[in-house]
Each structure stands twice: as C-alpha cells, then as structure tokens.
Design an enzyme around this catalytic site. Sequence first.
Site, PDB file in Angstrom:
ATOM      1  N   LEU A 152       0.669  -1.335  -0.069  1.00 36.44           N
ATOM      2  CA  LEU A 152      -0.090  -0.048  -0.079  1.00 36.44           C
ATOM      3  C   LEU A 152       0.732   1.276  -0.013  1.00 36.44           C
ATOM      4  O   LEU A 152       2.054   1.347   0.702  1.00 36.44           O
ATOM      5  CB  LEU A 152      -0.937  -0.099   1.200  1.00 36.44           C
ATOM      6  N   GLY A 162      -1.798   6.502  -2.491  1.00 39.13           N
ATOM      7  CA  GLY A 162      -2.852   6.386  -3.656  1.00 39.13           C
ATOM      8  C   GLY A 162      -3.764   5.333  -3.004  1.00 39.13           C
ATOM      9  O   GLY A 162      -4.900   5.887  -2.882  1.00 39.13           O
ATOM     10  N   HIS A 163      -3.401   4.239  -2.641  1.00 38.46           N
ATOM     11  CA  HIS A 163      -4.349   3.344  -2.122  1.00 38.46           C
ATOM     12  C   HIS A 163      -4.828   3.888  -1.034  1.00 38.46           C
ATOM     13  O   HIS A 163      -6.370   3.895  -0.558  1.00 38.46           O
ATOM     14  CB  HIS A 163      -3.706   1.962  -1.669  1.00 38.46           C
ATOM     15  N   GLN A 174      -9.351   0.186 -16.549  1.00 40.15           N
ATOM     16  CA  GLN A 174      -9.855  -0.783 -15.456  1.00 40.15           C
ATOM     17  C   GLN A 174     -11.149   0.006 -15.003  1.00 40.15           C
ATOM     18  O   GLN A 174     -12.080  -0.875 -14.757  1.00 40.15           O
ATOM     19  CB  GLN A 174      -8.719  -0.920 -14.215  1.00 40.15           C
TER      20      GLN A 174
END
Length: 283
Positions: A33, A36-37, A153
Amino acid sequence: MITYSHIPELRSALNASREKKKTIALVPTMGYLHDGHLSLVKKAKSENDVVVVSIFVNPSQFGPNEDFVRYPRNIERDTELANHAGCDILFNPSVEEMYPAGFSSYAVVEDISTVLEGKFRPTHFKGVTTVVLKLLNIVQPRIAYFGQKDAQQCVVISKMVNDLNLQSEISIVPTMREMDGLAMSSRNVYLNSEERKNAVVLNQSLQLAEKLIRNGERNPALIINEMMNMILSKNPTSIDYIEIVGSNDLEKKNTIENDETILIPLAVRFGATRLIDNIIIHV
Ligand code: AMP
C-alpha cells in the site's frame, strides 16, 4: 481492525454489520500500500460505516511472463497502514481461497478489454473483472472505490457493473502523485534511480498534451507526436502506447471536439518496469 482470510467468516461479519444497518464499502487492492491506495480507504471511510480493504495479488490478471511472483508484498506493513487510514476489515485471502481446485468461471467484458492495455496484456482484464466480480459478490458493498490511475480498469469495471446489473456503486478517486508528479504505484519500487528520475517525463508529457489542447490544438496525431518526442528524450525501453480516446467508450479520436471529455492513457517501459498513467481533459 480485523483481518479475515476466509470467505465464510468475512461474510458472517458483514451480515452482522448489515443487520445493524451499517453501510459497507470495498477497496480492492493488490497490497504494498501507498498513499494512492490510502486515499481510496480514507474516502471510503468518510462515506461509509464499515470499510473492507482486500489485499490479494490476483494471479489471473498477470500474463505468463509478467511479474506475479516478484510483485512486492508486505502484509505486516500493509496491515498497519490500512488500520491507520480507517480500514475496519482487511480481507487477505490465499490463492486457494479465491481460486479453489476446479475453478472455471470467468467474467469477461468484451471489446473495451481488448484495446489499450488489452492489446499488450490480452488476458489481464478477464482476470481483473473476474476477481472484482467475486469480491463484489463476497462483500456486497454499497460503494466500491477504484483509482483513476488505472483508467481503463475503471471503464471496464463500470461497464461490467452496468451490464450485469450489480448493486454496488463504483466511485473513482483521483490519481495520487509523488512530489515530482510521478503517479504512485506499487511497481515504482522496481525503478533504479536513473529510471525513477526519467519516469517523471510521463506526467510531464500528459501536462504538455493538456497545454497544447488548452492552446487550441485539436489534432490527436500531432499531440501524440509531441508527447512521444518528449518521452523518447528520457531513454524509455519502449513506448507501448499513447492514445487519445473517448473517456467512456475508449474509442480513438480522429479529432478533438470542444466540450467533450477525452482520456489520454499511456504505457511506457523504463528498464524492465512497465508504467501506466493518464489524464482526463474536459475540452
Ligand atoms: P493495485 O493495488 O495497484 O491493484 O491498486 C488498487 C487500487 O488502488 C486500484 O483501484 C488502483 O487504481 C488504485 N490506485 C493505485 N495507484 C493509485 C494512485 N496513485 N492514486 C490513486 N489510486 C491508485
């Protein structure tokens, strides 16, 4: 925060939350992680009662010669970071839990999975949509959060959710960048110092494209050519693609019209590391 590795235990914990009328969010990740996550986790926590973060390096979305085995992993560090960002439930299943022996059912979004990334990673989105559909079915979140960093995505998953009448809402969160503009990615650790320095050119080329468009340029071929030249000056191993496409249908633009929303996605290799980035521009 509680960690579950098995689906039945996770499901019964979530059923208990649902009975108490708690809203549930899902943030699917492959771990290692970064901020961003964590921006997805924080947004999820600000909008929901219970945040589930899944950490699963999904083998079915890696091609045979890709980095599944060497993909960076650090579950202890991830556990700390997720907890600190507001995660309530960490779901960290084994490959066998997600793909038991005899597994043979897949979710495929046709057409838009075959362009851009799909040309270079032909089995990638089949793996992504299958694992995301499984996670949505397991968790049944009110909202699932995804990063704009993986623009295609987002489009593919939104299409699947719509086509298959899934109940969850998809929320797309802006790309988090390092101070110098490089998009945060778990794969950035693969870059040596020279490659890391050069990789900044990806964001710079996207900024250049935006500037050209804001100054009135409407010819995609010309914009792409300028971006190519800028990136080539930083010694990439290859430029897989730079395209200018519609932000919803991913169809190539022959010309850029006023008032439309375009997406400029790119994939470039520095050394052995393949990086992707993109910008969305409301013209
Ligand atoms: P990954 O672990 O790379 O599969 O990413 C998990 C989720 O985090 C995906 O929805 C990504 O799009 C999102 N994500 C990855 N990098 C970033 C970033 N730099 N900014 C925002 N979201 C990101």
